[in-house]
Design an enzyme around this catalytic site. Structure first.
Site: not given
Length: 711
Positions: A498, A614
């Site tokens: 991220e 994910e």
């Protein structure tokens, strides 16, 4: 791929009747057709889903699951579904910095080692998640590395009149021996890279006393009295220093030797007790090493009498401390949890927020404090969250007190220095009021003494360059240990997680409202933090390891996606190699399918390995309708169909489904009040299971299912 299975007629009958017992249907012969055969009986959706094989039998690509390590180790049903259906597992939390790194920076490998052994025995591989992120970090440890140095204040008057050299003079210091020299440093070379220091140069190694620097006290020290001497020192090489207090007429002395001095500032603290009343000279003996020494902030004072008899808790006891209130608890910490990650501390836990005085810890002095006398109370404290604290000195008979509140406690050790002046002669109790915040507090090195006119604490901030150097070293320490330790077990890693803002820019880490586990490496290392991270993972890992960068919302924000791809290009242009891009895909059953297609098209064009890292599909409820369940299954299948159709086969790393079931144990922290997974809360297959299986197989597998249970 394998999806042929033959079940017995008896088993088939059991499935049919158990799934249709609430929908009794009558069957009649059709004269134009003849008798109805078993394979013409329609199958209910639940029965179709029950006949599917394990998910990983429908694909040759790597199929992963994001799981909770503790659930996998402790829940047999959860573990069985994971082992049966997947090839690879990613633990959601257990391999992250906060979970692995202890308060002293050491790494606790044992829980993950046990987990990896269990998964290997089940034939599963483990994907490393994640080496560098801004969340789930042991921020208290990392912030502590770059925290300002606190030089506690002195309790009494300094017997050395020029110990900080801020007048740019050495007077009244003097010295001799071994052709040594002494001077005031350049400005900015003192402690904390500010002000001045005393510079002593010994040109050649000799005896320690061959080069000396001296200070004469205004009066001899008192025999048998304890004095405290502190100073900061560094040298241009590793060197040895000795301190002595001397009778200058006979040269007899008390010696304090074996002081090692390194190339960075180190504080030295000595307890000195003169053996006679003739000790009137203080000496630095610096002749043993050919070196240049820098010495600053020299303090020599009478040791104060601490009115607290157990303020360091090194006897592993709290006695005579005691307390009460609000269901609070008190105990001695584990060894190594004291200040400086050594020894013991006092550990106080307040379970629920209330008034500050609702939870208290007390110490009774041996005699009442003197009204109007100035005292100083100093201690080190930290908590497991940002918390509030109050100190009071109290009359325990009528509870009247003098209060010293508004103390903010953080997750790093903080030095508190209070000036306390009792308003009456009845104050016999010291109290810590810790009821305001639900938190666990750690206290250490508590002192309470008469203020002899000493100095307040000095704060020495680290420079930005020092912080960068320290944090870069901390990154190397973590990555090198993790990748080296798991070199034979883990062959793919999320190296950077991220890194992007929604604007498509790289996060700079300048965030004001930080969570307790937030630490932005890029704030101290700049945009190249990812370059360093990938190079370290490559350096310490296997040459064939697959190293990924991973981010979210790439399917809904093309600006962010394009920014991530550009950042990958930047990382590689600056000397590192990125093998793959992970797209998390925490999506909803209403997500824009056209945007998903656009994302895969752009990712394919990057030329990198692409991983759906994910994947889960939210429904916004724990009690979805049949229509929502069907739409969820359709979205799962659509994502897999598009991945297989758009991402070239040689760029397909694989797909990881994030989570196993909708059971509340899996959703305490992630997507509570949701039903995003392939198994329901009772671990039964959902419609989404069929959607994933059909997507992996590339067809509706149930079209071949018949009443004969041969398919």
């Amino acid at each position: 791929m394998k999806y042929n299975k033959i079940l017995s007629i008896l088993a088939m009958c059991s499935l049919v009747f158990s799934s249709c017992d609430d929908q009794i249907m009558e069957w009649h012969d059709d004269p134009t057709h003849g008798e109805v055969t078993r394979d013409e009986l329609p199958l209910e959706l639940a029965e179709k889903i029950s006949r599917y094989e394990a998910l990983n039998t429908y694909t040759d690509m790597k199929l992963g699951a994001g799981i909770g390590m503790d659930l996998y180790m402790d829940n047999e049903t959860y573990r069985g579904l994971t082992n049966e259906n997947f090839d690879e597992v990613t633990v959601g939390y257990a391999m992250k910095h906060a979970a692995m790194v202890n308060s002293d920076g050491s790494i606790d490998f044992d829980p993950v080692d046990e987990f990896i052994t269990a998964t290997q025995n089940a034939g599963l591989s483990v994907y490393g998640h994640t080496l560098v992120w801004h969340s789930n970090q042991n921020a208290a440890y990392l912030d502590g590395l770059i925290a300002a140095t606190v030089i506690p204040g002195t309790a009494g008057s300094n017997l050395i009149t020029n110990g900080d050299f801020e007048d740019a003079t050495l007077s009244p210091w003097f010295g001799w021996g071994n052709s040594s020299s002494r001077e005031v440093s350049a400005v900015g070379e003192g402690l904390g890279d500010s002000g001045y220091a005393m510079v002593l140069t010994n040109p050649s190694a000799a005896n320690n006393y061959s080069a000396q620097q001296a200070y004469d006290f205004s009066a001899p020290l008192e025999s048998g009295k304890e004095y405290i001497c502190t100073f900061w020192a560094k040298a241009d090489v590793s060197a040895v220093l000795q301190v002595e207090i001397q009778d200058p007429s006979t040269y007899s002395a008390n010696y304090y030797g074996g002081i090692s001095v390194g190339t960075t500032w180190t504080q030295v603290e000595l307890s000195i007790t003169p053996s006679t009343d003739t000790r009137s000279r203080f000496l630095f003996d610096f002749g043993e090493t050919a070196a240049t020494f820098y010495i600053d902030d020299i303090v020599f004072m009478e040791a104060p009498e601490n009115l607290i008899t157990n303020g360091d808790f090194e006897g592993a006891t709290l006695d005579p401390w005691f307390g009460w209130g609000n269901g609070s608890s008190r105990e001695v910490s584990a060894d190594g949890e004291g200040y400086g990650d050594t020894g013991y501390a006092m550990k106080l836990t307040n379970p629920t927020a209330a008034n500050n005085y609702n939870a208290q810890q007390a110490y009774d002095f041996s005699a009442a404090l003197e009204s109007g006398t100035d005292y100083r109370c100093t201690f080190w404290v930290k908590a497991n969250t940002t918390a509030a604290l109050q100190v009071e000195v109290q009359n325990p008979t009528n509870y009247s007190a003098d209060y010293y509140g508004g103390i903010t406690v953080g997750t790093n050790w903080t030095y508190v220095d209070l000036s306390i002046t009792p308003s009456t002669d009845t104050r016999t109790r010291l109290l810590f009021d810790f009821g305001e915040t639900a938190a666990t507090f750690y206290f250490d090195d508590i002192e309470f003494y008469i203020d002899g006119g000493g100095t307040s604490a000095t704060i020495v901030e680290k420079t930005e360059e020092e912080k960068t150097e320290i944090i870069t070293a901390a990154m190397e320490d973590f990555i090198s240990q993790m990748v080296t330790h798991y070199k034979d077990n883990v062959f793919a890693w999320d190296v950077v997680n991220e890194p992007m803002l929604e604007s498509g820019e790289v996060r700079d880490g300048n965030v004001s409202d930080l969570s307790d586990d937030n630490f932005y490496w890029q704030k101290y290392m700049g945009k190249d933090y990812a370059v360093t991270a990938f190079n370290l993972a490559r350096q310490y890992g296997n040459a064939t390891d697959k190293l990924f960068i991973n981010d979210y919302n790439l399917e809904s924000n093309m600006t962010k996606l394009e920014g991530l791809i550009t950042y990958v290009q930047y990382i590689e242009a600056n000397g590192a190699t990125v093998d793959g891009i992970g797209t998390q895909m925490h999506i909803s059953y209403t997500s824009d399918k056209d945007m998903i297609t656009q994302m895969f098209t752009k990712l394919a064009a990057s030329g990198k390995l692409i991983k759906i890292s994910e994947l889960d599909v939210r429904l916004g409820t724990t009690d979805p309708t049949e229509e929502q369940l069907a739409t969820q299954a359709e979205m799962y299948q659509y994502v897999i169909d598009q991945y297989k159709a758009i991402i070239p086969t040689d760029q397909q790393y694989g797909i990881t489904i994030w989570g196993i079931s909708d059971n509340e144990d899996e959703h305490e922290y992630w997507l509570p009040d949701e039903s995003p997974n392939l198994w329901d809360s009772e671990y039964a297959r959902k419609h989404a299971y069929k959607g994933v299986a059909d997507g992996l197989a590339g067809e509706d597998l149930s079209e071949g299912f018949s009443g004969d249970l041969v398919y």
